[in-house]
Design a protein around this motif. Sequence first.
Motif, short mmCIF file in Angstrom:
data_model
loop_
_atom_site.label_atom_id
_atom_site.label_comp_id
_atom_site.label_asym_id
_atom_site.label_seq_id
_atom_site.Cartn_x
_atom_site.Cartn_y
_atom_site.Cartn_z
N LEU A 1 61.32 -31.36 -23.81
CA LEU A 1 62.70 -31.54 -23.38
C LEU A 1 63.51 -32.25 -24.46
O LEU A 1 64.62 -31.83 -24.80
N THR A 2 62.96 -33.31 -25.01
CA THR A 2 63.66 -34.04 -26.08
C THR A 2 63.88 -33.14 -27.29
O THR A 2 64.97 -33.15 -27.89
N MET A 3 62.88 -32.36 -27.65
CA MET A 3 63.02 -31.44 -28.78
C MET A 3 64.14 -30.44 -28.55
O MET A 3 64.96 -30.18 -29.44
N LEU A 4 64.19 -29.85 -27.36
CA LEU A 4 65.22 -28.86 -27.07
C LEU A 4 66.61 -29.48 -27.13
O LEU A 4 67.55 -28.88 -27.66
N LYS A 5 66.76 -30.68 -26.59
CA LYS A 5 68.06 -31.34 -26.62
C LYS A 5 68.48 -31.66 -28.06
O LYS A 5 69.64 -31.44 -28.44
N ARG A 6 67.56 -32.18 -28.84
CA ARG A 6 67.90 -32.52 -30.23
C ARG A 6 68.19 -31.27 -31.06
O ARG A 6 69.08 -31.27 -31.92
N HIS A 7 67.45 -30.22 -30.81
CA HIS A 7 67.69 -28.95 -31.49
C HIS A 7 69.11 -28.46 -31.18
O HIS A 7 69.87 -28.09 -32.09
N PHE A 8 69.45 -28.49 -29.90
CA PHE A 8 70.79 -28.06 -29.50
C PHE A 8 71.86 -28.97 -30.09
O PHE A 8 72.89 -28.49 -30.60
N ASP A 9 71.66 -30.28 -30.03
CA ASP A 9 72.68 -31.21 -30.50
C ASP A 9 73.03 -30.97 -31.97
O ASP A 9 74.20 -31.02 -32.37
N ARG A 10 72.03 -30.71 -32.80
CA ARG A 10 72.29 -30.45 -34.21
C ARG A 10 73.07 -29.15 -34.39
O ARG A 10 74.04 -29.08 -35.14
N LEU A 11 72.65 -28.10 -33.71
CA LEU A 11 73.34 -26.82 -33.84
C LEU A 11 74.76 -26.91 -33.27
O LEU A 11 75.68 -26.29 -33.80
N TYR A 12 74.92 -27.68 -32.22
CA TYR A 12 76.25 -27.86 -31.62
C TYR A 12 77.18 -28.60 -32.58
O TYR A 12 78.36 -28.22 -32.74
N ALA A 13 76.67 -29.63 -33.24
CA ALA A 13 77.49 -30.38 -34.20
C ALA A 13 77.89 -29.48 -35.37
O ALA A 13 79.06 -29.46 -35.79
N GLU A 14 76.94 -28.74 -35.92
CA GLU A 14 77.24 -27.87 -37.05
C GLU A 14 78.12 -26.70 -36.63
O GLU A 14 78.90 -26.16 -37.42
N GLY A 15 78.01 -26.30 -35.37
CA GLY A 15 78.81 -25.19 -34.86
C GLY A 15 80.29 -25.49 -34.80
O GLY A 15 81.10 -24.56 -34.63
N ALA A 16 80.68 -26.74 -34.93
CA ALA A 16 82.10 -27.08 -34.98
C ALA A 16 82.75 -26.51 -36.25
O ALA A 16 83.96 -26.26 -36.27
N GLU A 17 81.94 -26.31 -37.29
CA GLU A 17 82.45 -25.76 -38.55
C GLU A 17 82.24 -24.25 -38.64
O GLU A 17 83.08 -23.52 -39.16
N SER A 18 81.10 -23.78 -38.17
CA SER A 18 80.78 -22.35 -38.20
C SER A 18 79.71 -22.08 -37.15
O SER A 18 78.74 -22.83 -37.06
N GLY A 19 79.89 -21.02 -36.39
CA GLY A 19 79.04 -20.78 -35.24
C GLY A 19 77.57 -20.67 -35.56
O GLY A 19 77.17 -20.06 -36.56
N THR A 20 76.74 -21.26 -34.72
CA THR A 20 75.29 -21.23 -34.86
C THR A 20 74.68 -20.50 -33.66
O THR A 20 75.38 -20.14 -32.71
N VAL A 21 73.36 -20.29 -33.73
CA VAL A 21 72.65 -19.60 -32.65
C VAL A 21 71.45 -20.44 -32.25
O VAL A 21 70.69 -20.91 -33.11
N MET A 22 71.26 -20.62 -30.94
CA MET A 22 70.05 -21.25 -30.44
C MET A 22 69.34 -20.27 -29.52
O MET A 22 69.95 -19.72 -28.59
N CYS A 23 68.07 -20.07 -29.78
CA CYS A 23 67.22 -19.24 -28.92
C CYS A 23 66.05 -20.07 -28.42
O CYS A 23 65.44 -20.82 -29.19
N ILE A 24 65.75 -19.97 -27.14
CA ILE A 24 64.51 -20.53 -26.60
C ILE A 24 63.59 -19.35 -26.26
O ILE A 24 63.83 -18.65 -25.28
N PRO A 25 62.56 -19.12 -27.06
CA PRO A 25 61.57 -18.09 -26.70
C PRO A 25 60.56 -18.69 -25.72
O PRO A 25 59.98 -19.74 -25.97
N THR A 26 60.39 -18.01 -24.60
CA THR A 26 59.51 -18.54 -23.56
C THR A 26 58.41 -17.54 -23.22
O THR A 26 58.48 -16.36 -23.56
N HIS A 27 57.40 -18.04 -22.52
CA HIS A 27 56.32 -17.21 -21.99
C HIS A 27 56.09 -17.66 -20.55
O HIS A 27 55.96 -18.87 -20.28
N ASN A 28 56.01 -16.70 -19.65
CA ASN A 28 55.96 -17.07 -18.24
C ASN A 28 54.65 -17.75 -17.83
O ASN A 28 54.56 -18.28 -16.73
#
Length: 316
Positions: free
Chosen positions: A230-257
């Motif tokens: 959970l912490t990893m996913l939040k930190r991953h998003f936070d960085r991409l969100y901050a950088e996305g203010a300048e140019s759009g980024t993409v976040m993907c969560i690949p999952t397995h059921n």
Amino acid sequence: MKETLGAYDYWPYENRPKITWPGGARVAFWVAPNIEYYELDPPQNPQRKPWPTPHPSVPGYSIRDYGNRVGHQRQMALLDKYGIRGSVSLSVALCEHHPEIIEMCRERDWEFFSHGIYNTRYTYGMGEAQEREMIRDSLEAIHRHTGQKCAGYLAPALSHSERTLDLFAEEGQALFGDEAGFYTCDLFHDDQPTPIRLRSGRRFVSMPYSLEMNDTIVYAVNKVEPRHYLTMLKRHFDRLYAEGAESGTVMCIPTHNYQVSCPHRIKAFEEALEYITGHSDVWLAPGRVIASHYLAHHYDDALRDIDARAIPARRR
């Protein structure tokens, strides 16, 4: 000289042409549920063993069966709750083994992209004709069972050849024209979509698909606890969100059921989805839609910038 598989050039992150997402979003967010089928006794491949334990690998097979029996429904309910349409990385044999799962995804207008036929049969050792036939089979089966013209590819069990991307693009176009075969998840090399150079010259894009956020890598390989995921996913998003203010980024969560949907792990995934979708300037879209937007609005600018930065030796 091109890097890695001859598919792309070195292109530093800094000062690229700006990417804009619909609605001014900073991050394009997609979830890629890997819905896979593993054979209990698959054909042997001399380059890779499908199971680490002797045949029959009942524990390995059973937990994956659990994913399709129980975990899929659990994950689907969460994606419904947060308004996320999944992009299914599909072992195409599932269409015949578990058509009820395919139907549930179709009812929700989820995307299907090819992850090969079985996740226990690999590209390793295939000749070009055999690999082409496997790719064509998967594209035709997805269309036959879902009506979709498959846009994306992730090699079965991440097994590739030097021809994989070329063959997927060629077969997609041959079968369905420009509506199919135009993105890959196989390269793991960027946080933005990037142009890929193919032998056909076809317009083709690499989509960010993070192995670092992949639940199998997190749980089965790196042995991370759910609360730390959970912490990893939040930190991953936070960085991409901050950088996305300048140019759009993409976040993907690949999952397995059979990973993220286990009872002791599902809450961490839910809290991550709640956190990410709680930001208003996040674009929730399937991989196909994100890749299509990039191809239509940013691909040409990116290629021009790549060529402008290339040293003369690389241009040749």
